[in-house]
Write a protein that holds these residues in place. Structure first.
Motif, PDB file in Angstrom:
ATOM      1  N   VAL A  77      17.607  19.373  37.622  1.00 17.72           N
ATOM      2  CA  VAL A  77      18.561  18.327  37.252  1.00 17.72           C
ATOM      3  C   VAL A  77      18.170  16.997  37.908  1.00 17.72           C
ATOM      4  CG1 VAL A  77      20.971  17.582  37.498  1.00 17.72           C
ATOM      5  CG2 VAL A  77      20.446  19.910  36.770  1.00 17.72           C
ATOM      6  N   GLU A  78      17.689  17.050  39.154  1.00 16.91           N
ATOM      7  CA  GLU A  78      17.272  15.829  39.863  1.00 16.91           C
ATOM      8  C   GLU A  78      16.072  15.177  39.210  1.00 16.91           C
ATOM      9  OE1 GLU A  78      16.547  17.339  43.821  1.00 16.91           O
ATOM     10  OE2 GLU A  78      18.261  16.216  44.593  1.00 16.91           O
ATOM     11  N   GLU A  79      15.118  15.983  38.803  1.00 19.09           N
ATOM     12  CA  GLU A  79      13.872  15.493  38.212  1.00 19.09           C
ATOM     13  C   GLU A  79      13.623  16.210  36.893  1.00 19.09           C
ATOM     14  OE1 GLU A  79      10.863  16.182  41.153  1.00 19.09           O
ATOM     15  OE2 GLU A  79      12.076  15.273  42.729  1.00 19.09           O
ATOM     16  N   PRO A  80      14.432  15.904  35.874  1.00 19.42           N
ATOM     17  CA  PRO A  80      14.270  16.625  34.609  1.00 19.42           C
ATOM     18  C   PRO A  80      12.929  16.318  33.945  1.00 19.42           C
ATOM     19  CG  PRO A  80      15.794  14.809  34.346  1.00 19.42           C
ATOM     20  CD  PRO A  80      15.444  14.878  35.807  1.00 19.42           C
ATOM     21  N   VAL A  87      23.482  19.083  30.197  1.00 18.25           N
ATOM     22  CA  VAL A  87      24.910  18.823  30.025  1.00 18.25           C
ATOM     23  C   VAL A  87      25.634  19.929  30.765  1.00 18.25           C
ATOM     24  CG1 VAL A  87      26.811  18.567  28.397  1.00 18.25           C
ATOM     25  CG2 VAL A  87      24.509  17.776  27.757  1.00 18.25           C
ATOM     26  N   LEU A  88      26.308  19.562  31.844  1.00 14.97           N
ATOM     27  CA  LEU A  88      27.083  20.535  32.602  1.00 14.97           C
ATOM     28  C   LEU A  88      28.529  20.411  32.169  1.00 14.97           C
ATOM     29  CD1 LEU A  88      24.443  20.092  34.257  1.00 14.97           C
ATOM     30  CD2 LEU A  88      25.777  20.718  36.260  1.00 14.97           C
ATOM     31  N   VAL A  89      29.103  21.514  31.745  1.00 10.98           N
ATOM     32  CA  VAL A  89      30.468  21.525  31.225  1.00 10.98           C
ATOM     33  C   VAL A  89      31.340  22.314  32.191  1.00 10.98           C
ATOM     34  CG1 VAL A  89      31.931  22.195  29.290  1.00 10.98           C
ATOM     35  CG2 VAL A  89      29.572  21.478  28.866  1.00 10.98           C
ATOM     36  N   SER A  90      32.497  21.734  32.512  1.00 11.47           N
ATOM     37  CA  SER A  90      33.413  22.414  33.421  1.00 11.47           C
ATOM     38  C   SER A  90      34.827  21.906  33.216  1.00 11.47           C
ATOM     39  CB  SER A  90      32.995  22.163  34.872  1.00 11.47           C
ATOM     40  OG  SER A  90      33.947  22.725  35.751  1.00 11.47           O
ATOM     41  N   SER A  91      35.770  22.812  33.242  1.00 14.14           N
ATOM     42  CA  SER A  91      37.170  22.398  33.215  1.00 14.14           C
ATOM     43  C   SER A  91      37.693  22.236  34.642  1.00 14.14           C
ATOM     44  CB  SER A  91      38.014  23.427  32.447  1.00 14.14           C
ATOM     45  OG  SER A  91      37.902  24.695  33.051  1.00 14.14           O
ATOM     46  N   ALA A  92      36.833  22.519  35.615  1.00 15.72           N
ATOM     47  CA  ALA A  92      37.197  22.381  37.033  1.00 15.72           C
ATOM     48  C   ALA A  92      36.022  21.738  37.768  1.00 15.72           C
ATOM     49  CB  ALA A  92      37.538  23.750  37.620  1.00 15.72           C
ATOM     50  N   ARG A 101      26.995  18.190  41.567  1.00 11.01           N
ATOM     51  CA  ARG A 101      27.956  17.249  40.969  1.00 11.01           C
ATOM     52  C   ARG A 101      27.567  15.798  41.260  1.00 11.01           C
ATOM     53  NH1 ARG A 101      32.806  18.958  43.253  1.00 11.01           N
ATOM     54  NH2 ARG A 101      32.579  17.394  44.855  1.00 11.01           N
ATOM     55  N   SER A 102      27.043  15.536  42.445  1.00 10.58           N
ATOM     56  CA  SER A 102      26.702  14.162  42.822  1.00 10.58           C
ATOM     57  C   SER A 102      25.526  13.608  42.015  1.00 10.58           C
ATOM     58  CB  SER A 102      26.382  14.093  44.314  1.00 10.58           C
ATOM     59  OG  SER A 102      25.160  14.756  44.585  1.00 10.58           O
ATOM     60  N   ARG A 103      24.789  14.460  41.355  1.00 12.12           N
ATOM     61  CA  ARG A 103      23.640  14.016  40.566  1.00 12.12           C
ATOM     62  C   ARG A 103      23.949  13.922  39.077  1.00 12.12           C
ATOM     63  NH1 ARG A 103      22.498  16.064  45.241  1.00 12.12           N
ATOM     64  NH2 ARG A 103      20.547  15.594  46.295  1.00 12.12           N
ATOM     65  N   CYS A 104      25.200  14.031  38.747  1.00 12.46           N
ATOM     66  CA  CYS A 104      25.613  14.021  37.342  1.00 12.46           C
ATOM     67  C   CYS A 104      26.468  12.799  37.037  1.00 12.46           C
ATOM     68  CB  CYS A 104      26.440  15.271  37.032  1.00 12.46           C
ATOM     69  SG  CYS A 104      25.519  16.807  37.210  1.00 12.46           S
TER      70      CYS A 104
END
Length: 172
Positions: A77-80, A87-92, A101-104
């Motif tokens: 995720v840092e170096e795609p 795409v990270l999907v979360s309801s929480a 989370r900090s890299r999104c």
């Protein structure tokens, strides 16, 4: 199932789950495990997109990544790779590992209106088998839309056979 006349090839492949440049990672049981992330990194990420301009990796239930899986995913995720979108999907979202989370970039989706959910469901049911359409009468469709609270996926769940009886009990 024949390709619908109003669908492009990519849309058809996405709907059929056969597009080579779209990959979804979902929990295996209660969690997304490190083995799943490693398989993605070994079998998918080293290669360029095959058909599309971009490869899309959807992590559905990012809050359910085990700590090891989240850490394994972190470098990707840092170096795609070029032309790769995660795409990270979360309801929480607050439960996603903070380093990940900090890299999104966070995008919030607002619930759809009941009219929009109804349109999505009708379109989905028009592409479903005749048996599914018959099982989803106007009253059930209307109940599913109310229960969905703006989420078409939730409405489809309520229309499924497993939830039919529960929905019927709630609105009798």
């Amino acid at each position: 199932d024949d390709k619908a006349q109003d669908q492009c090839t990519s849309c058809y492949k996405l709907g059929a789950g056969t597009h080579p440049d779209f990959h979804a990672l979902e929990p295996d049981g209660a969690f997304i495990k490190i083995e799943q992330v490693r398989a993605l990194e070994q079998e998918v990420l080293p290669y360029a997109p095959y058909e599309a301009k971009v490869r899309v990796i959807v992590i559905d239930g990012a809050d359910q990544l085990t700590p090891g899986a989240a850490n394994a995913l972190l470098k990707s995720v840092e170096e795609p790779k070029t032309r790769t979108l995660f795409v990270l999907v979360s309801s929480a979202a607050h439960q996603v590992v903070p380093t990940l989370r900090s890299r999104c970039q966070r995008l919030r989706f607002v619930p759809l209106s009941d009219d929009d959910v109804t349109r999505v469901l009708r379109r989905h049911l028009a592409h479903a088998s005749a048996g599914d359409e018959a099982a989803s009468g106007p009253a059930r469709l209307q109940r599913a839309v109310r229960l969905a609270e703006g989420c078409p996926g939730r409405a489809l769940t309520w229309l499924s056979d497993e939830e039919k009886d529960r929905a019927d009990e709630l609105f009798q």
